[in-house]
Design a protein around this motif. Structure first.
Motif, mmCIF file in Angstrom:
data_model
loop_
_atom_site.group_PDB
_atom_site.id
_atom_site.type_symbol
_atom_site.label_atom_id
_atom_site.label_comp_id
_atom_site.label_asym_id
_atom_site.label_seq_id
_atom_site.Cartn_x
_atom_site.Cartn_y
_atom_site.Cartn_z
ATOM 1 N N GLY A 192 -3.523 5.159 -0.876
ATOM 2 C CA GLY A 192 -2.917 4.290 -1.866
ATOM 3 C C GLY A 192 -2.970 4.820 -3.284
ATOM 4 O O GLY A 192 -3.343 5.977 -3.541
ATOM 5 N N ASP A 193 -2.597 3.953 -4.220
ATOM 6 C CA ASP A 193 -2.462 4.339 -5.628
ATOM 7 C C ASP A 193 -3.724 4.967 -6.208
ATOM 8 O O ASP A 193 -3.643 5.840 -7.077
ATOM 9 N N ALA A 232 -11.602 5.861 -2.710
ATOM 10 C CA ALA A 232 -10.281 5.436 -2.250
ATOM 11 C C ALA A 232 -9.649 6.570 -1.459
ATOM 12 O O ALA A 232 -9.555 7.701 -1.951
ATOM 13 N N THR A 273 -6.078 6.691 -4.667
ATOM 14 C CA THR A 273 -6.643 7.768 -3.845
ATOM 15 C C THR A 273 -7.391 8.786 -4.694
ATOM 16 O O THR A 273 -6.892 9.252 -5.720
ATOM 17 N N TYR A 318 -10.473 -2.619 1.173
ATOM 18 C CA TYR A 318 -9.270 -2.479 0.356
ATOM 19 C C TYR A 318 -9.476 -3.275 -0.927
ATOM 20 O O TYR A 318 -10.264 -4.231 -0.973
ATOM 21 N N SER A 344 -5.071 -0.448 -2.310
ATOM 22 C CA SER A 344 -5.571 0.851 -1.868
ATOM 23 C C SER A 344 -6.695 0.650 -0.856
ATOM 24 O O SER A 344 -7.400 -0.362 -0.883
ATOM 25 N N THR A 399 0.848 -1.198 0.000
ATOM 26 C CA THR A 399 0.000 0.000 0.000
ATOM 27 C C THR A 399 0.880 1.242 0.000
ATOM 28 O O THR A 399 1.809 1.360 0.803
#
Length: 334
Positions: free
Chosen positions: A180-181, A177, A183, A162, A168, A44
């Motif tokens: 994480g990626d 989100a 977001t 998640y 994420s 993460t």
């Protein structure tokens, strides 16, 4: 969590709650530090986040995946289901002319997420007991199909999901989100609703219902006994709702508006802001007594637009609406 007897299931649930209460008494930074979380979440990206203060995220007790999400659930015909009582709540999914499917809260209470595909649409049917939030999301994001699990974390007492593809973290109440990626990415909420098993069965005698999962859980029981009559939410440090509304009172949320369920139940139908909200008696609260079917009657809600089409909504606790929509509009009818 592993298989266990029904008695052990209730004991373990109570133990989880006791553990979370102990954690609440520890310094907040104990669970508010990504350097600690990285041991459990090495994939993460904590450098990307929409959470203004890490202290907002708490451990709910069980670690990642200890509450196991269900993938590719099995279904049986409505006529073959004998376990579910008439008053028990189910989340109803009716998409694109496909055979309707019911996802009983007796299973979602213990699994919280069901990853499924309905008529070619990958969906996540979710239920957060601590917010009474039952929302269905389209799992497609930018051409990719995500699958979701339970992180074991809470923010504003709401489940943090998640995705297994990017690790994420996602806020269940808002479908966004937050770490994480991915977001900032938003999931599309699918128009589904919660109703009693009797309502669903009567309207859809030839439809489907999710079969009991192959886990040894105390299905049909509520490990959060008397929760929705509590004075304060569990593991929540935010502001309480305005207008004298009890924090665990139910509200019907559509977008950033909230209608108190008590108002809707009294009127039974409200036509406002281009919507028609209706209430019908007969659905038990899943968060009242130890047996879900014995919970007090909180009724079932439907939300339609002026053209009679189903509208995405949620029936959640007032404190959660205020936490995630602090500038939201309270539809009090005054």
């Amino acid at each position: 969590m592993g298989d266990f007897s029904n008695r052990d299931a209730m004991g373990q649930a109570a133990g989880m709650i006791r553990l979370a209460l102990v954690l609440l008494l520890l310094p907040r930074l104990l669970w508010a530090d990504p350097s600690v979380w990285r041991q459990e979440w090495p994939d993460t990206d904590f450098s990307q986040s929409a959470v203004p203060d890490w202290a907002e995220i708490m451990s709910g007790g069980p670690p990642k995946d200890s509450i196991p999400a269900i993938d590719a659930p099995l279904f049986i015909p409505v006529a073959e289901e004998t376990r579910i009582e008439d008053e028990e709540p189910v989340i109803t999914v009716e998409l694109g002319g496909q055979t309707p499917r019911a996802y009983p809260v007796r299973y979602l209470m213990w699994h919280e997420i069901v990853n499924d595909t309905v008529g070619g649409v990958p969906v996540a049917v979710t239920f957060c007991p601590l917010c009474n939030s039952g929302i269905t999301f389209d799992r497609r994001v930018a051409g990719r199909v995500l699958s979701f699990g339970v992180s074991g974390k809470l923010r504003n007492s709401d489940m943090v999901m998640y995705d297994r593809e990017t690790q994420s973290w996602w806020q269940q109440a808002i479908g966004e989100a937050v770490v994480g990626d991915l977001t900032g990415t938003q999931l599309r909420q699918v128009p589904t609703w919660m109703e009693s098993w009797a309502e669903y069965r009567t309207r859809n005698p030839g439809a489907l219902v999710m079969a009991e999962p192959p886990h040894n859980r105390a299905y049909g029981t509520n490990p959060y006994r008397n929760y929705d009559s509590s004075r304060r939410p569990f593991l929540y440090n935010g502001e309480m709702p305005p207008h004298g509304i009890a924090p665990l009172a139910r509200v019907v949320r559509v977008g950033s508006r909230a209608w108190p369920l008590d108002r809707l139940a009294e009127m039974q139908e409200i036509s406002e802001t281009g919507l028609v909200l209706t209430w019908r008696a007969g659905q038990a609260s899943a968060l009242d007594t130890g047996q879900i079917a014995a919970g007090r009657d909180v009724g079932s809600v439907r939300v339609l637009d002026e053209g009679g089409e189903n509208v995405a909504h949620d029936v959640m606790f007032a404190f959660a609406f205020h936490a995630f929509w602090p500038d939201g509009e309270w539809m009090l009818g005054r």
